[in-house]
Design an enzyme around this catalytic site. Structure first.
Site, PDB file in Angstrom:
ATOM      1  N   CYS A   2      20.793  35.609  78.328  1.00  0.00           N
ATOM      2  CA  CYS A   2      20.411  34.837  77.167  1.00  0.00           C
ATOM      3  C   CYS A   2      19.227  35.474  76.469  1.00  0.00           C
ATOM      4  CB  CYS A   2      19.980  33.474  77.621  1.00  0.00           C
ATOM      5  SG  CYS A   2      18.474  33.629  78.543  1.00  0.00           S
ATOM      6  N   ARG A  27      23.005  38.047  72.360  1.00  0.00           N
ATOM      7  CA  ARG A  27      23.001  38.069  73.825  1.00  0.00           C
ATOM      8  C   ARG A  27      23.593  36.816  74.440  1.00  0.00           C
ATOM      9  NH1 ARG A  27      18.535  41.488  75.989  1.00  0.00           N
ATOM     10  NH2 ARG A  27      18.569  40.106  77.761  1.00  0.00           N
ATOM     11  N   TRP A  75      23.516  31.434  77.351  1.00  0.00           N
ATOM     12  CA  TRP A  75      24.865  31.845  77.713  1.00  0.00           C
ATOM     13  C   TRP A  75      25.137  31.171  79.052  1.00  0.00           C
ATOM     14  CZ3 TRP A  75      27.466  34.630  81.543  1.00  0.00           C
ATOM     15  CH2 TRP A  75      28.773  35.011  81.217  1.00  0.00           C
ATOM     16  N   ASN A  99      16.383  32.822  82.037  1.00  0.00           N
ATOM     17  CA  ASN A  99      17.501  33.736  81.857  1.00  0.00           C
ATOM     18  C   ASN A  99      17.929  34.185  83.244  1.00  0.00           C
ATOM     19  OD1 ASN A  99      19.162  35.863  81.244  1.00  0.00           O
ATOM     20  ND2 ASN A  99      17.589  37.122  80.294  1.00  0.00           N
ATOM     21  N   GLY A 100      19.182  33.984  83.601  1.00  0.00           N
ATOM     22  CA  GLY A 100      19.652  34.430  84.906  1.00  0.00           C
ATOM     23  C   GLY A 100      20.292  33.306  85.703  1.00  0.00           C
ATOM     24  N   GLU A 483      39.979  51.535  76.717  1.00  0.00           N
ATOM     25  CA  GLU A 483      38.876  51.057  75.874  1.00  0.00           C
ATOM     26  C   GLU A 483      39.428  50.368  74.611  1.00  0.00           C
ATOM     27  OE1 GLU A 483      35.894  50.357  76.002  1.00  0.00           O
ATOM     28  OE2 GLU A 483      35.191  50.368  73.946  1.00  0.00           O
ATOM     29  N   LYS A 487      38.735  46.502  73.498  1.00  0.00           N
ATOM     30  CA  LYS A 487      38.201  46.124  72.179  1.00  0.00           C
ATOM     31  C   LYS A 487      39.071  45.046  71.541  1.00  0.00           C
ATOM     32  CE  LYS A 487      35.343  47.450  72.302  1.00  0.00           C
ATOM     33  NZ  LYS A 487      34.218  47.948  72.969  1.00  0.00           N
ATOM     34  N   GLU A 490      38.626  41.709  73.341  1.00  0.00           N
ATOM     35  CA  GLU A 490      37.301  41.122  73.141  1.00  0.00           C
ATOM     36  C   GLU A 490      37.190  40.409  71.803  1.00  0.00           C
ATOM     37  OE1 GLU A 490      33.733  43.691  75.060  1.00  0.00           O
ATOM     38  OE2 GLU A 490      34.993  44.813  73.677  1.00  0.00           O
ATOM     39  N   HIS A 506      57.182  52.421  85.984  1.00  0.00           N
ATOM     40  CA  HIS A 506      56.922  51.765  87.274  1.00  0.00           C
ATOM     41  C   HIS A 506      56.618  50.276  87.101  1.00  0.00           C
ATOM     42  CE1 HIS A 506      57.092  55.589  89.299  1.00  0.00           C
ATOM     43  NE2 HIS A 506      56.327  56.082  88.340  1.00  0.00           N
ATOM     44  N   LYS A 605      26.023  39.993  75.090  1.00  0.00           N
ATOM     45  CA  LYS A 605      25.806  41.425  74.959  1.00  0.00           C
ATOM     46  C   LYS A 605      25.260  42.066  76.233  1.00  0.00           C
ATOM     47  CE  LYS A 605      25.681  45.283  72.641  1.00  0.00           C
ATOM     48  NZ  LYS A 605      26.940  45.952  72.357  1.00  0.00           N
TER      49      LYS A 605
END
Ligand code: GLU
Length: 610
Positions: A2, A27, A75, A99-100, A483, A487, A490, A506, A605
């Site tokens: 956060c 964030r 967050w 935060n955490g 990647e 993207k 996300e 396969h 983030k």
């Protein structure tokens, strides 16, 4: 994850706090709040669910005044996003932002209940507020109460505590989540990222793990985890001023995609001549370390992991050094064998990725010869704790979906591959020259790739109503496909998967039908013919193909295959180059779908929780 901001000043701080939160909103952004104390010891707390703007509107109505304050954009990890769970959390006169994650919150909650505390939220954070309150009853100072409290916490925290009775004091503690103190004139600030404070100061003190600090208007006193006072140096930041500004662009992500030519130029500048890599530019003692290295272990998460995967192909094919890549959250909990003369390389945009940081600390214990980080944020934890910090110079990246951090990581990795190869005698002058010149050519080639924007925008229409997409590539273009799929997931919320094209038969071929677009990354390299066979396998089963192909690869559009021709570039730097149209594709699909491009749902983030 956060954002935290704090201020102690003579002027009203609500506006500074909110501006800081805005800059950190990328964030964490499910709810936010502030607590401000005025000189008469009144504490006012305002919290809102949703974006920081909701809080800003509320603060305007409520006319919050006072010179000391703490603020938070959340967050959620424990308890749904809601106003009740939003920070600051209070316990009588104490207020806290955190935060955490507090891992032993269950035990502490029980203990505090027995002591008569009632809980108003579902968060782990609230236990800290009550614990500080409890400790404050038997200690002389708020500082001491916080020092006693943190000894009882397990997990990760960056936390700031205020007490209504001591209106000119912030107590801040750091363990596992970054905290920076910003020094002003007759006023001081703190935040979880210096970016939040760039409009008020350029002078920063970075707290170390285990530090607790007392911040008043005139003084900053830092104490190490043994309780002893310590001096932490003051660092002058030269970060860009306008990083928080979108300028002419619609989204930060779009801006950051367009910044890539400059970002790559900055990343290679001073590290390469016109035909060679300057090994010393990688870091002090880099030559000796790279000469001895027999194995490279890359550890990363998310997009950084994909960059590491690309470089594995390069390290083994170009430098002839064995290389393995692992997801940090797996590596840190696995009983692994350390090979002799192994170099650990961590990759992270923020330098604060909790799992990657834990992996670094573990590797140091487990006998790795040396630890290097490829990172975008100076002064971050990974940078400070690694033997060598090879900085990408992408500039501040705000869009949650990483773009320029990825391509600059690849440029940095490629320089490192050459440096390793030179030390080992596996890269000769001609090869070095070829790669360095390819790196020099990249910024202009990326400009050219960005010109496919209109074509890709039109193409994006075909994807917006689909529920699934498959991405294919071979060799080092397989992680580029991975990647690309990340993207798209996300920011457009379309389920996307990537496969090594040879793996199709396969299993995933069973998925192919007209509702599942298949995107192929097709450079003109030695695997082209193999890739063409894989493409035919898809066509034969009625699949719809979108092939991003080198102009010389001989693809032609028809009813079931749309070919997007890309200018020819050097094979080695082609993975970086082909990333650009993939970024544009996900961006335009997200635009059509109307999702929140810069702040996609459920994500944040800098991932500072494990
Ligand atoms: N664990 C805390 C919560 O869920 C803090 C989350 C954060 O870092 O934003 O409220």
């Amino acid at each position: 994850m956060c954002g935290i901001v704090g201020a102690v000043a003579q002027r009203d701080v609500a506006e500074i706090l909110v501006e800081g939160l805005r800059r950190l909103e990328y964030r964490g952004y499910d709810s936010s709040g502030v607590a401000v104390i005025d000189n008469d010891h009144n504490m006012k707390r305002v919290r809102r669910l949703g974006k920081v703007q909701e809080l800003a509107d509320a603060l305007e109505i409520e006319q919050v005044q006072g010179g000391t304050g703490i603020a938070h954009t959340r967050w959620a990890t424990h308890g749904e996003p809601s106003e009740i769970n939003a920070h600051p959390h209070v316990s009588e006169d104490i207020a806290i932002v955190h935060n955490g994650i507090i891992e032993n919150h269950h035990v502490l909650r029980e203990l505090l209940r027995e002591r008569g505390y009632t809980f108003t939220s579902q968060t782990d954070t609230e236990v800290i507020a009550h614990l500080v309150n409890w400790e404050r009853r038997s200690t002389d100072t708020l500082l001491q109460a916080v020092q006693n409290t943190v000894k009882q916490l397990e997990g990760a925290y960056g936390a700031v505590v205020v007490d209504r009775n001591e209106p000119e004091r912030l107590i801040v503690a750091r363990s596992g989540s970054p905290i920076v103190i910003g020094l002003g004139v007759g006023e001081n600030f703190l935040a979880s990222d210096q970016l939040a404070l760039l409009n008020v100061t350029r002078r920063f003190i970075y707290l170390e793990e285990g530090d607790v600090a007392e911040v008043t208007r005139r003084e900053v006193n830092v104490f190490a985890d043994n309780g002893e006072p310590v001096i932490r140096s003051v660092v002058e930041s030269n970060a860009e001023h306008d990083a928080g500004d979108k300028g002419e662009f619609r989204h930060f992500m779009q801006k950051e995609v367009y910044e890539q030519p400059t970002a790559i130029k900055n990343t290679i500048e001073g590290r390469v001549t016109h035909d060679s890599v300057i090994t010393d530019s990688i870091g002090v003692h880099a030559s000796e370390i790279l000469e001895k290295v027999e194995h490279i272990q890359l550890v990363a998460c998310g997009t950084s992991y994909n960059a590491a995967m690309v470089s594995r192909y390069w390290f083994e094919a170009i430098a002839g050094v064995s290389c393995s890549v692992e997801i940090a959250s797996e590596f840190r909990y696995r009983k692994f064998v350390t090979r002799p003369n192994s170099l650990l390389v961590t990759l992270s945009q923020s330098g604060e990725t909790a799992d990657t940081l834990a992996a670094l600390r573990l590797a140091k214990e487990k006998g790795y010869m040396s630890a290097m980080t490829i990172c975008n944020v100076a002064g971050s934890s990974l940078v400070r704790e690694s033997d060598i910090a090879f900085m990408t110079r992408a500039g501040t990246e705000i869009g949650v979906a990483s773009t320029k951090a990825f391509t600059t990581q690849l440029a940095a990795l490629l320089m490192m591959v050459v440096a390793v190869g030179k030390q080992k005698g596996t890269v000769d002058q001609a090869k070095e020259k070829e790669i360095v010149q390819a790196l020099h050519a990249l910024p202009e080639q990326i400009e050219a790739a960005l010109k496919t924007e209109k074509e890709i925008e039109a193409l994006a229409e075909d994807f917006a109503d689909k529920h699934h997409t498959l991405f294919l590539g071979r060799g080092e273009f397989y992680p580029i496909a991975v990647e690309a799929s990340l993207k798209l997931k996300e920011i457009s919320y379309i389920h996307a998967e990537a496969y090594a094209a040879g793996e199709l038969k396969h299993g995933p071929l069973a998925l192919i039908d007209a509702d599942m677009p298949v995107v192929v990354v097709a450079p003109n390299n030695e695997l082209l013919e193999k890739l063409k066979s894989n493409i035919e396998e898809v066509r034969a089963r009625g699949g719809l193909l979108y092939v991003f192909a080198d102009e010389n690869a001989g693809f032609v559009s028809d009813e079931t295959m749309t070919v997007i021709k890309m200018p020819h570039v050097n094979e080695i730097t082609a993975p970086i180059f082909f990333t650009i149209p993939m970024q544009l594709l996900s961006y335009y699909v997200a635009l059509i779908k109307g999702t929140d491009v810069d702040q996609p749902r459920n994500l944040a983030k800098a991932v500072t929780v494990e």
